[in-house]
Design a protein around this motif. Structure first.
Motif, PDB file in Angstrom:
ATOM      1  N   UNK A 282       1.182  -1.295  -0.097  1.00 22.79           N
ATOM      2  CA  UNK A 282       0.279  -0.199   0.258  1.00 22.79           C
ATOM      3  C   UNK A 282       1.089   1.524  -0.076  1.00 22.79           C
ATOM      4  N   UNK A 283       1.625   1.054   0.942  1.00 27.78           N
ATOM      5  CA  UNK A 283       3.001   2.209   1.184  1.00 27.78           C
ATOM      6  C   UNK A 283       3.215   2.142  -0.449  1.00 27.78           C
ATOM      7  N   UNK A 284       3.609   1.906  -1.097  1.00 29.00           N
ATOM      8  CA  UNK A 284       4.219   1.546  -2.105  1.00 29.00           C
ATOM      9  C   UNK A 284       3.505   2.221  -3.544  1.00 29.00           C
ATOM     10  N   UNK A 285       1.917   1.829  -3.438  1.00 29.45           N
ATOM     11  CA  UNK A 285       1.493   2.129  -4.143  1.00 29.45           C
ATOM     12  C   UNK A 285       1.118   3.445  -4.527  1.00 29.45           C
ATOM     13  N   UNK A 286       1.074   4.031  -3.183  1.00 23.94           N
ATOM     14  CA  UNK A 286       0.852   5.274  -2.903  1.00 23.94           C
ATOM     15  C   UNK A 286       1.585   6.766  -3.246  1.00 23.94           C
ATOM     16  N   UNK A 287       2.332   5.874  -2.660  1.00 24.81           N
ATOM     17  CA  UNK A 287       3.949   6.511  -3.392  1.00 24.81           C
ATOM     18  C   UNK A 287       4.413   6.594  -4.580  1.00 24.81           C
ATOM     19  N   UNK A 288       4.080   6.022  -5.304  1.00 28.76           N
ATOM     20  CA  UNK A 288       4.727   5.984  -6.706  1.00 28.76           C
ATOM     21  C   UNK A 288       3.768   5.877  -7.500  1.00 28.76           C
ATOM     22  N   UNK A 289       2.020   5.686  -7.483  1.00 25.78           N
ATOM     23  CA  UNK A 289       1.275   6.282  -8.242  1.00 25.78           C
ATOM     24  C   UNK A 289       0.421   7.353  -8.143  1.00 25.78           C
ATOM     25  N   UNK A 290       0.672   8.754  -9.005  1.00 24.22           N
ATOM     26  CA  UNK A 290       0.294   9.743  -8.448  1.00 24.22           C
ATOM     27  C   UNK A 290      -0.858  10.000  -9.569  1.00 24.22           C
ATOM     28  N   UNK A 291      -2.597  10.844  -9.585  1.00 21.47           N
ATOM     29  CA  UNK A 291      -2.629  11.470 -10.047  1.00 21.47           C
ATOM     30  C   UNK A 291      -1.576  12.530 -11.557  1.00 21.47           C
TER      31      UNK A 291
END
Length: 305
Positions: A282-291
């Motif tokens: 979850x942390x990786x996805x939040x940090x890596x995938x930004x609108x």
């Protein structure tokens, strides 16, 4: 904590990272190859579970762990081939197809694998990396899956292939600009089907390592979502096969924290520590995938989907 306990704890983390990280390594390398061609395969969870069952069944029926590994790779390739063929049809969505095939793969594995829950199958041999130590806990922790060197070799070959070979450049071309590949006379669908199938075969080796090494048995909860986590791993690794090695070890080490604490007599919070890989995802996805932002290294065709 004594020095001996600390040594045993560190060895357990390192050994656990290698054991738990092996399926992550193969599945992330398979998805890296698939996504480099411009296709996403969210069905890797189904590929992993089906190949784990096929590998265990193959080893059980033939009496050979290595034939079981081959069966796992073939099963993974066949399910990934189906994904590639379906996604090549007009109007078919990669993500929706991947989810459907994840359900198909897990359903087939659960149905066909019912007779395999109790039997024991031959196991992949272990590489004794801890023979240098007189500590029995260290020696036991550093019994490493014999498929690990193959995974490291595949990572190096994929990195070299993407950079230096015609086939690798064509895969990257299909992933970065389908129009450019067509303009040069290449079939984008054929390139993506080939890459997806090969990626499924590589991921199938991860399934084989689950049932034929660690934990070394077949049951319906064998994967615990590792196929889906591998998609986040590829993003974290910025679509680099060599970085996939480090990412797999990181996730493997995170998954080994609980068992490592148990090995030195600390049982408190065991189940809580088992959630570490999922929290890390979850942390990786939040940090890596930004609108509005495209992740560095992302194939061009993926960013347009």
């Amino acid at each position: 904590m004594t020095a001996e306990m600390m040594t045993a704890f560190v060895a357990a983390i390192v050994g656990g990272a290698l054991r738990v990280g092996t399926p992550f390594l193969f599945v992330s390398l398979g998805e890296c190859l698939t996504e480099k061609s411009g296709r996403i395969n969210l069905g890797l969870e189904g590929v992993l579970v089906l190949s784990a069952m096929a590998a265990f069944g193959g080893a059980y029926l033939t009496g050979s762990a290595w034939l079981g590994v081959l069966a796992g790779a073939v099963a993974g390739a066949l399910l990934a081939l189906l994904h590639g063929l379906l996604c090549s049809l007009r109007g078919v969505n990669d993500v929706a197809t991947g989810i459907a095939l994840m359900l198909l793969g897990t359903g087939l594995a659960f149905y066909l694998g019912k007779p395999l829950i109790q039997p024991q199958a031959p196991q992949i041999p272990a590489l004794p990396l801890g023979d240098w130590s007189s500590n029995s806990a260290v020696r036991a922790a550093l019994q490493v899956n014999a498929l690990v060197p193959l995974g490291l070799l595949l990572a190096g070959l994929l990195w070299w292939g993407f950079a230096r070979t015609r086939a690798g450049l064509l895969v990257r071309l299909a992933g970065d600009s389908a129009d450019a590949a067509r303009a040069l006379g290449y079939s984008v669908s054929a390139l993506r089907i080939a890459a997806t199938t090969a990626g499924g075969a590589i991921a199938g080796l991860g399934g084989a390592s689950l049932t034929l090494f660690y934990p070394g048995s077949w049951n319906e909860g064998i994967s615990s979502g590792q196929g889906l986590i591998a998609v986040a791993l590829v993003i974290f690794a910025r679509w680099s096969p060599l970085r996939c090695v480090g990412a797999a070890l990181l996730f493997g080490g995170a998954g080994a924290v609980g068992p490592a604490l148990q090995s030195i007599g600390i049982g408190w919070g065991y189940h809580l520590f088992n959630t570490v890989p999922y929290v890390l995802t979850l942390l990786i996805l939040v940090a890596s995938c930004r609108p509005g932002q495209v992740a560095a290294g992302s194939p061009g065709e993926l960013s347009s989907k």
